[in-house]
Design a protein around this motif. Structure first.
Motif, short mmCIF file in Angstrom:
data_model
loop_
_atom_site.label_atom_id
_atom_site.label_comp_id
_atom_site.label_asym_id
_atom_site.label_seq_id
_atom_site.Cartn_x
_atom_site.Cartn_y
_atom_site.Cartn_z
N PHE A 151 57.73 -5.47 45.69
CA PHE A 151 56.38 -5.61 45.17
C PHE A 151 55.70 -4.29 44.86
CE2 PHE A 151 56.79 -9.25 48.28
CZ PHE A 151 57.23 -10.14 47.31
N GLY A 152 56.32 -3.16 45.20
CA GLY A 152 55.69 -1.88 44.99
C GLY A 152 56.35 -1.00 43.95
N THR A 153 57.48 -1.42 43.40
CA THR A 153 58.17 -0.65 42.37
C THR A 153 58.48 -1.54 41.18
OG1 THR A 153 60.37 -1.11 43.31
CG2 THR A 153 59.20 0.84 44.14
N TRP A 154 58.58 -0.90 40.01
CA TRP A 154 58.88 -1.67 38.80
C TRP A 154 60.29 -2.27 38.85
CZ3 TRP A 154 56.79 -4.00 34.81
CH2 TRP A 154 57.59 -4.31 33.72
N ARG A 155 61.26 -1.50 39.33
CA ARG A 155 62.62 -2.03 39.43
C ARG A 155 62.70 -3.17 40.43
NH1 ARG A 155 67.15 2.39 40.37
NH2 ARG A 155 66.22 2.99 38.35
N GLY A 156 62.04 -3.01 41.56
CA GLY A 156 62.04 -4.09 42.54
C GLY A 156 61.34 -5.33 42.03
N TRP A 157 60.26 -5.13 41.27
CA TRP A 157 59.55 -6.29 40.70
C TRP A 157 60.44 -7.04 39.72
CZ3 TRP A 157 55.77 -9.27 41.96
CH2 TRP A 157 55.13 -10.05 41.01
N GLN A 158 61.19 -6.34 38.88
CA GLN A 158 62.10 -7.01 37.97
C GLN A 158 63.20 -7.75 38.72
OE1 GLN A 158 61.49 -7.10 34.54
NE2 GLN A 158 59.61 -6.23 35.37
N LEU A 159 63.69 -7.14 39.80
CA LEU A 159 64.71 -7.82 40.61
C LEU A 159 64.14 -9.06 41.27
CD1 LEU A 159 67.56 -7.83 41.78
CD2 LEU A 159 66.73 -6.32 43.61
N TRP A 160 62.89 -8.98 41.71
CA TRP A 160 62.25 -10.14 42.32
C TRP A 160 62.11 -11.28 41.32
CZ3 TRP A 160 61.07 -12.63 46.51
CH2 TRP A 160 60.01 -13.53 46.53
N SER A 334 59.43 -11.04 18.50
CA SER A 334 60.73 -11.04 19.17
C SER A 334 60.84 -12.17 20.19
CB SER A 334 60.95 -9.68 19.86
OG SER A 334 62.20 -9.64 20.50
N THR A 335 59.78 -12.37 20.96
CA THR A 335 59.79 -13.46 21.94
C THR A 335 59.84 -14.81 21.26
OG1 THR A 335 58.52 -12.08 23.48
CG2 THR A 335 58.51 -14.45 23.85
N LEU A 336 59.05 -14.98 20.20
CA LEU A 336 59.04 -16.25 19.49
C LEU A 336 60.39 -16.55 18.85
CD1 LEU A 336 57.33 -18.65 18.49
CD2 LEU A 336 56.67 -17.25 16.53
N SER A 337 61.00 -15.56 18.21
CA SER A 337 62.28 -15.77 17.54
C SER A 337 63.39 -16.09 18.53
CB SER A 337 62.65 -14.53 16.72
OG SER A 337 61.65 -14.24 15.77
N SER A 338 63.45 -15.34 19.63
CA SER A 338 64.51 -15.58 20.61
C SER A 338 64.38 -16.94 21.26
CB SER A 338 64.47 -14.48 21.67
OG SER A 338 63.22 -14.45 22.33
N ARG A 528 60.61 -10.28 26.73
CA ARG A 528 59.54 -10.51 27.70
C ARG A 528 59.39 -9.34 28.66
NH1 ARG A 528 55.70 -13.93 26.55
NH2 ARG A 528 55.41 -14.64 28.69
N ARG A 529 60.51 -8.69 28.98
CA ARG A 529 60.45 -7.53 29.86
C ARG A 529 59.69 -6.38 29.20
NH1 ARG A 529 63.79 -3.02 30.50
NH2 ARG A 529 63.82 -2.14 32.62
N GLU A 531 57.54 -6.68 26.80
CA GLU A 531 56.16 -7.11 26.63
C GLU A 531 55.38 -6.97 27.94
OE1 GLU A 531 53.71 -11.08 25.07
OE2 GLU A 531 55.91 -11.04 25.11
N GLY A 532 56.02 -7.31 29.06
CA GLY A 532 55.36 -7.15 30.35
C GLY A 532 55.12 -5.70 30.70
N ARG A 533 56.07 -4.81 30.36
CA ARG A 533 55.89 -3.39 30.64
C ARG A 533 54.76 -2.82 29.78
NH1 ARG A 533 61.08 0.39 30.73
NH2 ARG A 533 61.29 -0.75 32.70
N SER A 534 54.67 -3.23 28.52
CA SER A 534 53.58 -2.75 27.67
C SER A 534 52.24 -3.25 28.17
CB SER A 534 53.81 -3.21 26.23
OG SER A 534 55.05 -2.73 25.72
N ARG A 535 52.18 -4.48 28.62
CA ARG A 535 50.92 -5.02 29.14
C ARG A 535 50.49 -4.29 30.41
NH1 ARG A 535 52.54 -9.79 29.93
NH2 ARG A 535 52.12 -10.57 27.85
N ASP A 536 51.46 -3.99 31.27
CA ASP A 536 51.12 -3.27 32.50
C ASP A 536 50.68 -1.84 32.19
OD1 ASP A 536 51.21 -3.19 35.54
OD2 ASP A 536 52.55 -1.53 35.03
#
Length: 543
Positions: A151-160, A334-338, A528-529, A531-536
């Motif tokens: 919950f405290g790192t970006w890599r850990g959050w993606q793994l979660w 990209s999200t819509l097409s995929s 989505r990954r 997009e989430g990184r850009s939003r954050d």
């Protein structure tokens, strides 16, 4: 000019005696009277102008001698005399509070605490040897353990998030296998989807209560590994709403309070917790959940798996429409097409031209797609509504947390379990009269001969466990990602179960559609990954 020099010479002579006395005192050549009492504070400056200069010098000498004696006595007790200043220049009574913790008895007065503070009571708040050398593994646990990593790192959050996707997708596939075994292919076929759904929801609610009690009992290990946010509240909320009525006792005591005094249960308000204000917000979600479960199980019970998936092929397009209309979400190209390409490939993989189906199952599957796509959006909206009733506006935390402290608080934990509790309870309240009016229960009781077989009830228990896992995991996934991502998880899962149920003996066109569907799903994952990184990143820049 001469008068100025005379004044300077007089001032130097005035301070020479005290300074000479202090120098002799530091060398040990001056002895103080043993019966001299130490004063508690500095004397005030005398305003008597008629007193002589020699009297002033003598009183200053006595003052400095007393202070030096007190300092040397205090320093000798702590073996740190070299750290103390020669002459204290700050009044003890006006000293600010120390930032270090102090061991002080309740009977000790404020004056005593000001006069004497042993150096052994001053401890640093953080040890200096944490994380050095071979203590790196110990430091990992002292800094939060797995919870801080997830919950405290970006890599850990993606793994979660990846673990949540595997959990929800795998448990959904296991639930489908159990329902298929119970209703279609098992030794004891039970083709009553309404009654079966009702029994599974009862088992789900019982498991929610048992798991919540188990998590409370395991609160200390969960806090140690950094997952203290998963511990359910053991006491009901205060009447004001946002405040907590804290309880320092946990485990078995909380379980006993749940049985006797309206505490514990799923969300801390007891086994029969019910608030009309909260139930009013959760009621639309419970209605959508009941209709979704009933139509899905009815379509699955009377149609082959490829036809069942074809009838529900519109889940992802409907989820995209609902996300744009109801949530005002901006979905990039990209999200819509995929998402649409993956859905189209799943359609090609599931299409069969020589399969006979009943129109009831197809209609039930088509209408279930509507409620399956709507359910994650209402689930997230209901959860946020309950959180908003517990915490002030502005404290609601959504999206990727920037540190482990933002994962959740006690109010968000209570809102999570309240959402599960009221959704499950209201679903049973809605479904009970439907089962009674349908007349399936008397028919099952009089015409099913294997109701006393333990193996049949074991299969029902396993199905209820799968229902509990999907029910609770869906809320975790929709909180961590989005309703669109939660709905899209069914696309790669459906492609996998299409070939897994046939024991990987599918025709070539099915394999081609499945492979293309999984490639498109990976494309959706990357989109989505990003997009989430850009939003954050935008969220952090806006702070």
């Amino acid at each position: 000019m001469n008068s100025s020099r005379a004044f300077t010479r007089t001032t130097q002579n005035s301070f020479r005696k005290p300074l000479d006395f202090l120098n002799n005192l530091s060398r040990g050549s001056v002895q103080l009277p043993p019966d001299r009492k130490r004063r508690d504070s500095y004397p005030h400056r005398r305003n008597n102008s008629a007193s002589s200069l020699d009297d002033t010098d003598h009183s200053d000498v006595e003052l400095y001698a007393q202070m030096e004696s007190s300092r040397r006595s205090h320093s000798t007790q702590n073996s740190l005399s070299e750290l103390q200043p020669a002459v204290p220049l700050i009044d003890i009574g006006s000293r600010s509070t120390s930032p270090y913790p102090r061991n002080r008895s309740a009977a000790q007065s404020e004056d005593e605490d000001d006069e004497y503070e042993p150096m052994s009571s001053i401890r640093p708040l953080v040890s200096h040897d944490v994380g050095r050398g071979s203590h790196a593994f110990r430091a990992f646990w002292q800094q939060g353990g797995p919870g801080a990593f997830f919950f405290g790192t970006w890599r850990g959050w993606q793994l979660w998030i990846g673990l949540l996707v595997l959990w929800v997708g795998g448990c959904s596939f296991g639930l489908l296998l159990m329902n298929r075994f119970i209703m279609l292919t098992g030794v004891y076929k039970f083709p009553f989807p309404l009654t079966q759904s009702y029994l599974q929801l009862i088992i789900t609610h019982i498991l929610l209560v048992l798991v919540s009690s188990l998590l409370r009992f395991s609160s200390n290990p969960l806090h140690f590994i950094g997952f203290g946010v998963a511990v359910p509240p053991s006491q009901p909320a205060a009447p004001q709403g946002g405040a907590f009525r804290g309880s320092r006792k946990r485990g078995i005591y909380a379980f006993a309070r749940w049985l006797s005094n309206g505490s514990g249960g799923i969300a801390g308000g007891g086994l029969f917790e019910f608030d009309w204000q909260i139930a009013r917000h959760v009621l639309p979600l419970a209605v959508v959940f009941v209709v979704k479960v009933l139509l899905s199980n009815f379509s699955f019970a009377y149609a082959p798996l490829p036809t069942y998936q074809l009838a529900r092929i519109g889940i992802t397009p409907l989820a995209i429409i609902f996300s744009c209309v109801l949530q005002k979400e901006n979905i990039n190209g990209s999200t819509l097409s995929s998402a649409l390409v993956a859905t189209l490939n799943l359609f090609f993989a599931s299409y069969r031209s020589n399969v006979r189906v009943t129109w009831e199952s197809v209609v039930a599957g088509v209408f279930s797609s509507l409620f399956v796509a709507l359910y994650p959006i209402l689930l997230l909206r209901t959860y946020r509504t309950i959180v908003a009733g517990l915490v002030p506006a502005g404290d609601i935390l959504t999206g990727y947390p920037s540190n482990s402290e933002e994962v959740g608080n006690r109010e968000e934990t209570r809102a999570f379990y309240r959402t599960l509790h009221y959704t499950s309870l209201l679903s049973l309240m809605i479904l009970t009269p439907i089962v009674v009016i349908s007349g399936e229960a008397p028919h099952v009781y009089h015409n099913i001969p294997f109701l006393d077989v333990p193996f049949f009830w074991a299969m029902m228990l396993f199905g209820g466990m799968g229902s509990w896992a999907v029910f609770s995991g869906t809320l975790l996934l929709v909180k961590a990602t989005s309703p669109l991502t939660t709905a899209f998880v069914a696309v790669p899962r459906s492609a996998f179960q299409l070939v897994a149920i046939s024991l990987f003996k599918a025709p070539p066109q099915t394999w081609l559609g499945v492979i293309l569907c999984w490639i498109s799903s990976l494309w959706f994952l990357v989109a989505r990954r990003d997009e989430g990184r850009s939003r954050d990143r935008l969220r952090l820049e806006g702070r």
